[in-house]
Design a protein around this motif. Structure first.
Motif, PDB file in Angstrom:
ATOM      1  N   ASP A 144       0.904  -1.198  -0.059  1.00  0.00           N
ATOM      2  CA  ASP A 144      -0.003  -0.006   0.066  1.00  0.00           C
ATOM      3  C   ASP A 144       0.803   1.207  -0.185  1.00  0.00           C
ATOM      4  OD1 ASP A 144      -2.069  -1.591   0.108  1.00  0.00           O
ATOM      5  OD2 ASP A 144      -2.586  -1.249   2.113  1.00  0.00           O
ATOM      6  N   ASN A 145       0.291   2.280  -0.436  1.00  0.00           N
ATOM      7  CA  ASN A 145       0.845   3.519  -0.113  1.00  0.00           C
ATOM      8  C   ASN A 145       0.558   4.276   0.945  1.00  0.00           C
ATOM      9  OD1 ASN A 145       2.224   3.065  -2.930  1.00  0.00           O
ATOM     10  ND2 ASN A 145       0.549   4.168  -4.101  1.00  0.00           N
ATOM     11  N   VAL A 146       1.592   5.089   1.538  1.00  0.00           N
ATOM     12  CA  VAL A 146       1.185   5.609   2.677  1.00  0.00           C
ATOM     13  C   VAL A 146       1.572   7.139   2.522  1.00  0.00           C
ATOM     14  CG1 VAL A 146       1.445   5.847   5.078  1.00  0.00           C
ATOM     15  CG2 VAL A 146       1.775   3.808   4.106  1.00  0.00           C
ATOM     16  N   GLU A 147       0.515   8.163   2.616  1.00  0.00           N
ATOM     17  CA  GLU A 147       0.620   9.542   2.601  1.00  0.00           C
ATOM     18  C   GLU A 147       0.848  10.360   3.754  1.00  0.00           C
ATOM     19  OE1 GLU A 147      -0.837  11.614  -1.332  1.00  0.00           O
ATOM     20  OE2 GLU A 147      -1.621  13.064   0.270  1.00  0.00           O
ATOM     21  N   SER A 167      12.446  20.001   3.919  1.00  0.00           N
ATOM     22  CA  SER A 167      11.578  19.703   4.882  1.00  0.00           C
ATOM     23  C   SER A 167      12.037  18.221   4.912  1.00  0.00           C
ATOM     24  CB  SER A 167       9.821  19.774   5.056  1.00  0.00           C
ATOM     25  OG  SER A 167       9.417  19.107   3.866  1.00  0.00           O
ATOM     26  N   TYR A 168      11.935  17.673   6.146  1.00  0.00           N
ATOM     27  CA  TYR A 168      12.586  16.048   6.341  1.00  0.00           C
ATOM     28  C   TYR A 168      11.359  15.374   7.104  1.00  0.00           C
ATOM     29  CZ  TYR A 168      17.548  17.308   5.856  1.00  0.00           C
ATOM     30  OH  TYR A 168      18.743  17.871   5.430  1.00  0.00           O
ATOM     31  N   LEU A 169      11.243  13.896   6.263  1.00  0.00           N
ATOM     32  CA  LEU A 169      10.400  13.144   7.071  1.00  0.00           C
ATOM     33  C   LEU A 169      11.455  12.120   7.635  1.00  0.00           C
ATOM     34  CD1 LEU A 169       7.766  11.774   7.371  1.00  0.00           C
ATOM     35  CD2 LEU A 169       7.994  10.150   5.474  1.00  0.00           C
ATOM     36  N   ARG A 170      11.137  12.112   9.064  1.00  0.00           N
ATOM     37  CA  ARG A 170      11.734  11.253   9.979  1.00  0.00           C
ATOM     38  C   ARG A 170      11.126   9.769  10.332  1.00  0.00           C
ATOM     39  NH1 ARG A 170      16.010  14.057  13.504  1.00  0.00           N
ATOM     40  NH2 ARG A 170      15.892  12.113  14.544  1.00  0.00           N
ATOM     41  N   LEU A 176      14.149   9.939   6.396  1.00  0.00           N
ATOM     42  CA  LEU A 176      13.833   8.942   5.278  1.00  0.00           C
ATOM     43  C   LEU A 176      13.377   9.625   3.936  1.00  0.00           C
ATOM     44  CD1 LEU A 176      12.806   6.029   4.693  1.00  0.00           C
ATOM     45  CD2 LEU A 176      10.421   6.694   5.093  1.00  0.00           C
ATOM     46  N   GLN A 177      13.037  10.629   3.992  1.00  0.00           N
ATOM     47  CA  GLN A 177      12.833  11.601   2.653  1.00  0.00           C
ATOM     48  C   GLN A 177      13.151  12.953   3.115  1.00  0.00           C
ATOM     49  OE1 GLN A 177       8.824  10.789   0.781  1.00  0.00           O
ATOM     50  NE2 GLN A 177       9.061   8.786   0.876  1.00  0.00           N
ATOM     51  N   VAL A 178      13.421  13.723   1.744  1.00  0.00           N
ATOM     52  CA  VAL A 178      13.438  15.315   1.883  1.00  0.00           C
ATOM     53  C   VAL A 178      12.834  16.000   0.936  1.00  0.00           C
ATOM     54  CG1 VAL A 178      15.260  17.041   1.604  1.00  0.00           C
ATOM     55  CG2 VAL A 178      15.908  15.150   2.812  1.00  0.00           C
ATOM     56  N   THR A 189       4.124  17.202   1.065  1.00  0.00           N
ATOM     57  CA  THR A 189       3.390  16.036   1.155  1.00  0.00           C
ATOM     58  C   THR A 189       4.630  15.012   1.016  1.00  0.00           C
ATOM     59  OG1 THR A 189       1.714  16.945   0.370  1.00  0.00           O
ATOM     60  CG2 THR A 189       1.985  14.491   0.161  1.00  0.00           C
ATOM     61  N   PHE A 190       4.660  13.878   1.997  1.00  0.00           N
ATOM     62  CA  PHE A 190       5.482  12.839   1.579  1.00  0.00           C
ATOM     63  C   PHE A 190       4.889  11.582   1.366  1.00  0.00           C
ATOM     64  CE2 PHE A 190       7.612  15.743   4.799  1.00  0.00           C
ATOM     65  CZ  PHE A 190       8.700  15.956   3.995  1.00  0.00           C
ATOM     66  N   THR A 191       5.197  10.750   0.714  1.00  0.00           N
ATOM     67  CA  THR A 191       4.627   9.674   0.126  1.00  0.00           C
ATOM     68  C   THR A 191       5.530   8.277  -0.001  1.00  0.00           C
ATOM     69  OG1 THR A 191       3.211  10.812  -1.379  1.00  0.00           O
ATOM     70  CG2 THR A 191       3.247   8.417  -1.652  1.00  0.00           C
ATOM     71  N   ILE A 192       5.161   7.350   0.969  1.00  0.00           N
ATOM     72  CA  ILE A 192       5.906   6.078   0.866  1.00  0.00           C
ATOM     73  C   ILE A 192       5.083   5.118  -0.133  1.00  0.00           C
ATOM     74  CG2 ILE A 192       6.682   4.043   2.144  1.00  0.00           C
ATOM     75  CD1 ILE A 192       6.798   5.874   4.466  1.00  0.00           C
ATOM     76  N   GLU A 193       5.680   4.814  -1.186  1.00  0.00           N
ATOM     77  CA  GLU A 193       5.135   3.932  -2.227  1.00  0.00           C
ATOM     78  C   GLU A 193       5.414   2.293  -1.813  1.00  0.00           C
ATOM     79  OE1 GLU A 193       6.136   5.251  -6.202  1.00  0.00           O
ATOM     80  OE2 GLU A 193       5.292   6.994  -5.992  1.00  0.00           O
ATOM     81  N   SER A 194       4.654   1.562  -1.762  1.00  0.00           N
ATOM     82  CA  SER A 194       4.515   0.043  -1.720  1.00  0.00           C
ATOM     83  C   SER A 194       5.207  -0.232  -0.534  1.00  0.00           C
ATOM     84  CB  SER A 194       5.642  -0.434  -3.094  1.00  0.00           C
ATOM     85  OG  SER A 194       4.726  -0.352  -4.230  1.00  0.00           O
TER      86      SER A 194
END
Length: 363
Positions: A144-147, A167-170, A176-178, A189-194
């Motif tokens: 699943d994708n998580v936003e 901005s950072y996603l920790r 984890l993401q910038v 907005t940050f999205t984790i795919e699969s």
């Protein structure tokens, strides 16, 4: 609130020190700054100039914040500019600054006066904790994708009036993401795919209003954190279970076929050995007439042949006969009808499949 407290303290100090500080001895000066907006933990440089204000003499220059002295430096008679350096500024150093000078040296905090001009210094934070949120349940399935949505509730100040900042996603303690934070919309907005199972954990977001990013290990946490748990989907579990069951069935079938094949080979070996053992006596039956043909009359030969034939029929009644015939050792064929006047009468005879024939003629 802090500004009001500083002003009250300055006013009290001014009242209590009126007998010590000569107000007429305090003269305004000009303040200059190359940068009015600086990043946190950087050095702030402020220049106080007495050019056009003082005569050729030695004076004491005071740097004031919100009309209260904070620092004092001596300026020689041949100088007009005095540079104040505030190392590793913090957000509390933001405010309005001015400069004054005096012929007499006073304690900096005793001086309460505003200079010729005032400049506003703004210290931008390197990192600001953001507010993170996401839609949906806290438990998701693999694939699943998580936003996530990162926002800021307080006023945001940036260097050079940037429209986008980082901005950072920790995830737990790691970055984890910038992503770019939209200053106008005040969100990122940050999205984790699969998503996979290792993506489980607590998430937070941090904003970077300034460009001074040196060490990621010093990044603080956000205002809040959300927990996400990624589980294996039911479809994947079913596929894995079916694959394991199918593999076990296939292995069992292979073992059964191997055992069945071994059993057949053992049975065939037993039958073959039995037929080989019964082959030797049958051959002797045909060899005996050859040894007795010479010097024996035909009638005795006829009677012995008939007796031998009956013994052969009795041997064929044994359980090995059918098996030998199936194995192709012997076959029984009908003899042609006897010729008239022949002294030899046979109903049936045995014929070996290896095309063996007696040395003497029959009939």
């Amino acid at each position: 609130m802090s500004t009001i407290a500083v002003l009250l303290c300055a006013l009290m100090m001014q009242v209590t020190s009126q007998t010590n500080v000569n107000v007429s001895d305090i003269s305004p000066a000009r303040i200059l700054a190359q940068q009015k907006t600086v990043s946190e933990n950087s050095d702030l440089h402020l220049t106080c100039s007495t050019f056009g204000f003082k005569k050729v003499q030695m004076v004491y220059v005071y740097l004031c914040k919100e009309g209260v002295g904070t620092s004092v430096l001596m300026q020689k008679h041949d100088q007009n500019d005095t540079v104040f350096i505030i190392p590793r500024v913090g957000r509390h150093h933001s405010g309005n600054y001015s400069c004054v000078y005096s012929k007499t040296k006073y304690s900096a905090i005793e001086v309460a006066k505003t200079g010729h001009n005032t400049i506003q210094i703004l210290v931008i934070a390197n990192f600001l904790p953001g507010d993170i949120s996401f839609a949906g349940p806290s438990t998701v399935s693999e694939g699943d994708n998580v936003e996530f949505r990162c926002t800021l509730s307080e006023t945001l100040q940036t260097l050079g009036e940037c429209h986008l900042i980082q901005s950072y996603l920790r995830n737990n303690k790691s970055i984890l993401q910038v992503q770019a934070f939209n200053v106008t919309r005040m969100e990122a907005t940050f999205t984790i795919e699969s998503a996979v199972m290792r993506d489980s954990g607590h998430y937070s977001c941090v904003l970077l209003p300034s460009k001074c990013i040196e060490n990621h290990d010093t990044i603080p946490y956000g205002n809040n954190a959300v927990f996400i748990e990624v589980r294996v989907s039911l479809f994947v579990r079913v596929i894995i279970s079916c694959g394991v069951i199918g593999l076990m069935l296939l292995l069992g079938a292979c073992l059964w076929l191997i055992r069945n094949k071994q059993g057949q080979m053992i049975d065939q070996s037993v039958v073959y050995n039995s037929c080989a053992a019964s082959q030797q006596p049958s051959a002797n039956v045909f060899e005996e007439p050859q040894e007795q043909t010479e010097g024996v009359d035909l009638e005795s030969l006829d009677r012995e042949s008939l007796n031998s034939e009956e013994e052969e029929w009795n041997e064929n009644d044994s359980p090995y006969y059918d098996d030998c015939e199936e194995q192709g050792v012997y076959s029984m064929v009908d003899d042609p009808p006897a010729r008239p006047g022949s002294r030899f009468v046979y109903a049936k005879s045995f014929k070996h499949k290896s095309n063996w024939s007696p040395d003497f003629p029959v009939g």
